[in-house]
Design a protein around this motif. Sequence first.
Motif: not given
Length: 100
Positions: A30, A34, A37
């Motif tokens: 994650e 983030w 992208e």
Amino acid sequence: MLNVIENNAVYKQLSELDMDNIVEFILNLEVLKWKYEKLSLTKAEVAEEIGIKEGTLNNKISSGADLPEYIKHGSSKSAPVTFPIVAVAKYLTKTIKTNY
């Protein structure tokens, strides 16, 4: 379509981890998603994430050292290399302890 591909890649990586590392893998994944992208990273990005210089990463690729799985785009010595983000997350989980 990318979500299906990404989910299959995540499932494959999760199936290779023990239960103690699954949460850390998900956190690593994650954070990388983030931060970047995108679904694959360049050599420069991977070098930064694992804390080495890009030249050292190139040497490790040439010598077959332990690295995240990567894809070489072409057969020439200078062909570009990318690293699937799930493979980088797994590598970080198995080799580098993070404090998220």
